[in-house]
Motif scaffolding. Structure first.
Motif, PDB file in Angstrom:
ATOM      1  N   ILE A 110      91.526  -3.000  22.739  1.00 29.57           N
ATOM      2  CA  ILE A 110      90.905  -1.686  22.558  1.00 29.57           C
ATOM      3  C   ILE A 110      89.445  -1.725  23.018  1.00 29.57           C
ATOM      4  CG2 ILE A 110      90.060  -0.043  20.829  1.00 29.57           C
ATOM      5  CD1 ILE A 110      92.979   0.348  21.219  1.00 29.57           C
ATOM      6  N   ASN A 111      88.722  -2.729  22.590  1.00 32.05           N
ATOM      7  CA  ASN A 111      87.292  -2.831  22.919  1.00 32.05           C
ATOM      8  C   ASN A 111      87.061  -2.959  24.419  1.00 32.05           C
ATOM      9  OD1 ASN A 111      86.740  -2.718  20.193  1.00 32.05           O
ATOM     10  ND2 ASN A 111      86.375  -4.920  19.968  1.00 32.05           N
ATOM     11  N   GLN A 112      87.974  -3.639  25.103  1.00 30.51           N
ATOM     12  CA  GLN A 112      87.845  -3.808  26.551  1.00 30.51           C
ATOM     13  C   GLN A 112      87.851  -2.448  27.250  1.00 30.51           C
ATOM     14  OE1 GLN A 112      91.185  -5.396  29.106  1.00 30.51           O
ATOM     15  NE2 GLN A 112      89.805  -7.153  29.261  1.00 30.51           N
TER      16      GLN A 112
ATOM     17  N   GLN B 251     103.204   2.402  26.014  1.00 24.97           N
ATOM     18  CA  GLN B 251     102.223   2.501  27.086  1.00 24.97           C
ATOM     19  C   GLN B 251     101.370   1.237  27.024  1.00 24.97           C
ATOM     20  OE1 GLN B 251      99.737   6.020  27.058  1.00 24.97           O
ATOM     21  NE2 GLN B 251      99.114   5.704  29.182  1.00 24.97           N
ATOM     22  N   ALA B 252     101.724   0.278  27.877  1.00 25.90           N
ATOM     23  CA  ALA B 252     101.136  -1.057  27.791  1.00 25.90           C
ATOM     24  C   ALA B 252      99.684  -1.060  28.237  1.00 25.90           C
ATOM     25  CB  ALA B 252     101.946  -2.036  28.634  1.00 25.90           C
ATOM     26  N   PHE B 253      98.882  -1.902  27.598  1.00 28.17           N
ATOM     27  CA  PHE B 253      97.510  -2.123  28.029  1.00 28.17           C
ATOM     28  C   PHE B 253      97.054  -3.500  27.557  1.00 28.17           C
ATOM     29  CE2 PHE B 253      97.075  -0.532  23.765  1.00 28.17           C
ATOM     30  CZ  PHE B 253      95.902  -1.084  23.245  1.00 28.17           C
ATOM     31  N   GLY B 254      96.090  -4.018  28.219  1.00 30.95           N
ATOM     32  CA  GLY B 254      95.572  -5.357  27.901  1.00 30.95           C
ATOM     33  C   GLY B 254      95.085  -6.019  29.179  1.00 30.95           C
ATOM     34  N   ALA B 255      95.082  -7.299  29.251  1.00 26.02           N
ATOM     35  CA  ALA B 255      95.575  -8.223  28.234  1.00 26.02           C
ATOM     36  C   ALA B 255      94.459  -9.196  27.894  1.00 26.02           C
ATOM     37  CB  ALA B 255      96.786  -8.991  28.766  1.00 26.02           C
ATOM     38  N   THR B 256      94.632  -9.872  26.761  1.00 28.15           N
ATOM     39  CA  THR B 256      93.666 -10.894  26.382  1.00 28.15           C
ATOM     40  C   THR B 256      93.863 -12.140  27.246  1.00 28.15           C
ATOM     41  OG1 THR B 256      95.167 -11.712  24.664  1.00 28.15           O
ATOM     42  CG2 THR B 256      93.523 -10.063  24.018  1.00 28.15           C
ATOM     43  N   PHE B 257      92.888 -13.030  27.178  1.00 27.30           N
ATOM     44  CA  PHE B 257      92.903 -14.233  28.005  1.00 27.30           C
ATOM     45  C   PHE B 257      92.353 -15.377  27.178  1.00 27.30           C
ATOM     46  CE2 PHE B 257      91.425 -17.130  31.292  1.00 27.30           C
ATOM     47  CZ  PHE B 257      92.361 -16.995  32.297  1.00 27.30           C
ATOM     48  N   GLU B 258      93.245 -16.122  26.520  1.00 25.61           N
ATOM     49  CA  GLU B 258      92.835 -17.171  25.598  1.00 25.61           C
ATOM     50  C   GLU B 258      93.275 -18.536  26.119  1.00 25.61           C
ATOM     51  OE1 GLU B 258      91.035 -16.486  22.994  1.00 25.61           O
ATOM     52  OE2 GLU B 258      91.199 -14.303  23.104  1.00 25.61           O
ATOM     53  N   LYS B 259      92.302 -19.416  26.388  1.00 29.38           N
ATOM     54  CA  LYS B 259      92.623 -20.750  26.885  1.00 29.38           C
ATOM     55  C   LYS B 259      93.029 -21.718  25.769  1.00 29.38           C
ATOM     56  CE  LYS B 259      89.858 -20.563  31.098  1.00 29.38           C
ATOM     57  NZ  LYS B 259      88.787 -21.198  31.908  1.00 29.38           N
ATOM     58  N   SER B 260      92.727 -21.361  24.541  1.00 29.26           N
ATOM     59  CA  SER B 260      93.153 -22.183  23.399  1.00 29.26           C
ATOM     60  C   SER B 260      93.636 -21.253  22.300  1.00 29.26           C
ATOM     61  CB  SER B 260      91.999 -23.059  22.900  1.00 29.26           C
ATOM     62  OG  SER B 260      90.903 -22.283  22.479  1.00 29.26           O
ATOM     63  N   TRP B 261      94.614 -21.695  21.542  1.00 32.03           N
ATOM     64  CA  TRP B 261      95.200 -20.849  20.517  1.00 32.03           C
ATOM     65  C   TRP B 261      95.924 -21.710  19.488  1.00 32.03           C
ATOM     66  CZ3 TRP B 261      96.727 -21.309  25.545  1.00 32.03           C
ATOM     67  CH2 TRP B 261      97.963 -21.882  25.766  1.00 32.03           C
TER      68      TRP B 261
ATOM     69  N   GLY C  39      98.140 -14.667  26.543  1.00 34.67           N
ATOM     70  CA  GLY C  39      97.764 -13.272  26.731  1.00 34.67           C
ATOM     71  C   GLY C  39      98.531 -12.370  25.794  1.00 34.67           C
ATOM     72  N   GLN C  40      97.855 -11.401  25.201  1.00 35.42           N
ATOM     73  CA  GLN C  40      98.512 -10.399  24.366  1.00 35.42           C
ATOM     74  C   GLN C  40      98.367  -9.036  25.011  1.00 35.42           C
ATOM     75  OE1 GLN C  40      98.081 -10.617  20.084  1.00 35.42           O
ATOM     76  NE2 GLN C  40      97.968  -8.393  19.887  1.00 35.42           N
ATOM     77  N   VAL C  41      99.496  -8.401  25.245  1.00 32.38           N
ATOM     78  CA  VAL C  41      99.543  -7.032  25.755  1.00 32.38           C
ATOM     79  C   VAL C  41      99.908  -6.120  24.593  1.00 32.38           C
ATOM     80  CG1 VAL C  41     100.691  -5.432  27.325  1.00 32.38           C
ATOM     81  CG2 VAL C  41     100.197  -7.771  28.065  1.00 32.38           C
TER      82      VAL C  41
ATOM     83  N   GLY D 203      91.367  -5.234  32.698  1.00 32.92           N
ATOM     84  CA  GLY D 203      92.769  -5.376  32.342  1.00 32.92           C
ATOM     85  C   GLY D 203      93.552  -4.285  33.046  1.00 32.92           C
ATOM     86  N   TYR D 204      94.582  -3.769  32.387  1.00 30.46           N
ATOM     87  CA  TYR D 204      95.355  -2.683  32.984  1.00 30.46           C
ATOM     88  C   TYR D 204      95.932  -1.789  31.908  1.00 30.46           C
ATOM     89  CZ  TYR D 204      99.906  -4.794  31.763  1.00 30.46           C
ATOM     90  OH  TYR D 204     100.994  -5.292  31.091  1.00 30.46           O
ATOM     91  N   ILE D 205      96.262  -0.543  32.298  1.00 29.37           N
ATOM     92  CA  ILE D 205      96.951   0.425  31.446  1.00 29.37           C
ATOM     93  C   ILE D 205      98.054   1.044  32.290  1.00 29.37           C
ATOM     94  CG2 ILE D 205      96.707   2.401  29.886  1.00 29.37           C
ATOM     95  CD1 ILE D 205      93.625   2.029  30.170  1.00 29.37           C
ATOM     96  N   THR D 206      99.259   1.078  31.770  1.00 33.79           N
ATOM     97  CA  THR D 206     100.365   1.699  32.505  1.00 33.79           C
ATOM     98  C   THR D 206     100.569   3.128  32.011  1.00 33.79           C
ATOM     99  OG1 THR D 206     102.082   1.048  30.931  1.00 33.79           O
ATOM    100  CG2 THR D 206     101.533  -0.527  32.683  1.00 33.79           C
ATOM    101  N   PRO D 207     101.239   3.950  32.796  1.00 33.19           N
ATOM    102  CA  PRO D 207     101.689   5.236  32.261  1.00 33.19           C
ATOM    103  C   PRO D 207     102.685   5.019  31.121  1.00 33.19           C
ATOM    104  CG  PRO D 207     101.810   5.205  34.655  1.00 33.19           C
ATOM    105  CD  PRO D 207     101.570   3.792  34.221  1.00 33.19           C
TER     106      PRO D 207
END
Length: 435
Positions: free
Chosen positions: A299-301, A275-285, A243-245, A265-269
């Motif tokens: 961003i697209n999410q 100001q964290a947001f994300g996250a990606t979900f990759e089963k292979s990398w 996951g990338q935040v 996903g989520y966005i924090t204050p």
């Protein structure tokens, strides 16, 4: 061992003497919180934390802002029952344990979980009714008021939720425990094997051609859990998910957000810098380095979930000032794994392969201790490790300390998360030990 079991096989744990020394393998939030709870119950205990990295919280707990809220589902499910109890437990623990904001950044801003598709409002109303002690259902106008930005959806609102910096919390707690207890952290050490010495009734950790002995060992090793060798062969089913935040700079239109906002996903204050947001979900990398592709996916999410809001459509990849990647440890049933590790010989001796329950007394021949008694794990916390770690640590520390569970909620956790549950399911399905 006899047929008059007072606990289910899923919650089996050996009755052992109170330990004097414990090794905790792993340097993340589960390790530190477990050590904290162990010292509350056994203040004279000697704990050694073995960390493979140069510092604490360099893996799954390395994020700068992590949300604290539960995973609740409509209807009655093991997942909801676990996370509902875990959330309430986590709030009590962190509010009583966290230092000031400057030392460990955190905010009790509440959490809004947005109903962003047509089926969600009905499900959310059902959830809010069942879990009214920790959440309420609010309409779109109330959501917008709480968030301080335009949110076009109704929401589940966890008023007691929020966020904290898990990296800073782990590092602070490590120093705190070292200053107040017999707590040692051994860095740059990767454990290859854990082996029980039956003669001395101790567990030996093997690393770098060296060996150290302890009364008990707890594997808080995340995605590395399947790689630890312990005599009978590893039976901890863990899969890694990358996951990338990402993090906005403090000058975007979304910096007005005043609560944690969850969608897919989520966005924090903003904390004034991130100001964290994300996250990606990759089963292979290929590797676990941050990528421009993952940035754009985050961003697209947001843009996809909020297509008609100005703040969402105005953000771009150029507003990102930081990224953090981590490999989350996930399990087949999406629940953590915590408890004593059981071997197949014990299962075959005591468990009926037709139903996965204890055999009748007349079917059991003699007694058979678990050969892995004294070896435990606390792993597979997935994306909600901040929320689940305190109740798991409270439960497991009671097991190790031979103390009663602090309350019924903690007691109910053990059968749900016990490592042996996967073996019992497979044993019943295969009508015996699988090949």
């Amino acid at each position: 061992m006899n047929s008059d079991q007072t606990t289910s096989p899923e919650s089996f744990t050996s009755k052992l003497d109170t330990p004097k020394t414990v090794a905790i393998v792993g340097g993340g939030i589960s390790s530190l919180v477990l050590a904290d709870y162990l010292f509350k119950k056994l203040p004279n205990l000697k704990i050694t934390l073995i960390c493979k990295d140069i510092d604490l919280a360099q893996q799954g707990s390395s994020n700068k802002q992590g949300a604290i809220y539960p995973l609740l589902q409509a209807g009655d499910s093991l997942i909801s029952n676990f996370y509902g109890r875990a959330f309430a437990h986590a709030i009590t623990y962190y509010k009583g344990r966290l230092p000031d904001y400057a030392t460990v950044p955190h905010q009790w801003t509440g959490v809004l979980q947005q109903a962003f598709n047509e089926s969600m409002p009905t499900k959310f109303e059902e959830i809010a009714t069942k879990w009214s002690s920790i959440v309420e259902f609010v309409d779109d106008k109330t959501s917008s008021k709480i968030a301080n930005i335009d949110t076009p959806y109704s929401s589940l609102y966890f008023a007691n939720g929020g966020w904290l910096n898990p990296l800073r919390f782990c590092q602070w707690l490590g120093v705190e425990l070292q200053s107040s207890h017999d707590f040692t952290i051994q860095y740059n050490t990767e454990v290859q094997k854990v082996q029980r010495n039956d003669n001395d009734n101790v567990w030996s950790l093997h690393f770098d051609k060296k060996q150290r002995d302890f009364d008990r060992v707890v594997l808080c090793t995340g995605v590395d859990s399947p790689n630890i060798d312990y005599s009978d062969g590893n039976t901890i089913p863990i899969a890694g998910v990358l996951g990338q935040v990402s993090s906005f700079n403090p000058n975007t239109t979304i910096n007005k957000l005043r609560t944690v906002l969850c969608h897919k996903g989520y966005i924090t204050p903003s904390d004034g810098e991130h100001q964290a947001f994300g996250a990606t979900f990759e089963k292979s990398w290929q590797n676990n380095e941050p990528t421009e592709l993952a940035r754009q996916q985050n961003i697209n999410q947001i843009k996809k979930v909020f297509p008609n809001t100005n703040w969402a459509q105005s953000i771009s990849i150029n507003d990102i000032n930081h990224d953090n990647t981590a490999i989350r440890a996930t399990t087949p049933d999406h629940l953590p794994i915590a408890g004593e590790i059981i071997d197949w010989a014990w299962v075959e001796h005591y468990i009926d392969n037709n139903n996965g329950k204890y055999k009748r007394a007349d079917k059991i021949r003699g007694s058979h201790d678990n050969p892995l008694q004294g070896l435990y794990c606390l792993t597979g916390l997935g994306a909600r490790g901040i929320t689940s770690a305190p109740i798991l640590a409270d439960m497991l520390s009671s097991v190790l300390a031979n103390e009663p569970f602090s309350n019924n909620a903690v007691a109910s956790v053990l059968p749900t998360v016990a490592p042996v549950r996967f073996m019992l399911r497979e044993y019943k399905r295969a009508k015996g030990k699988p090949n």
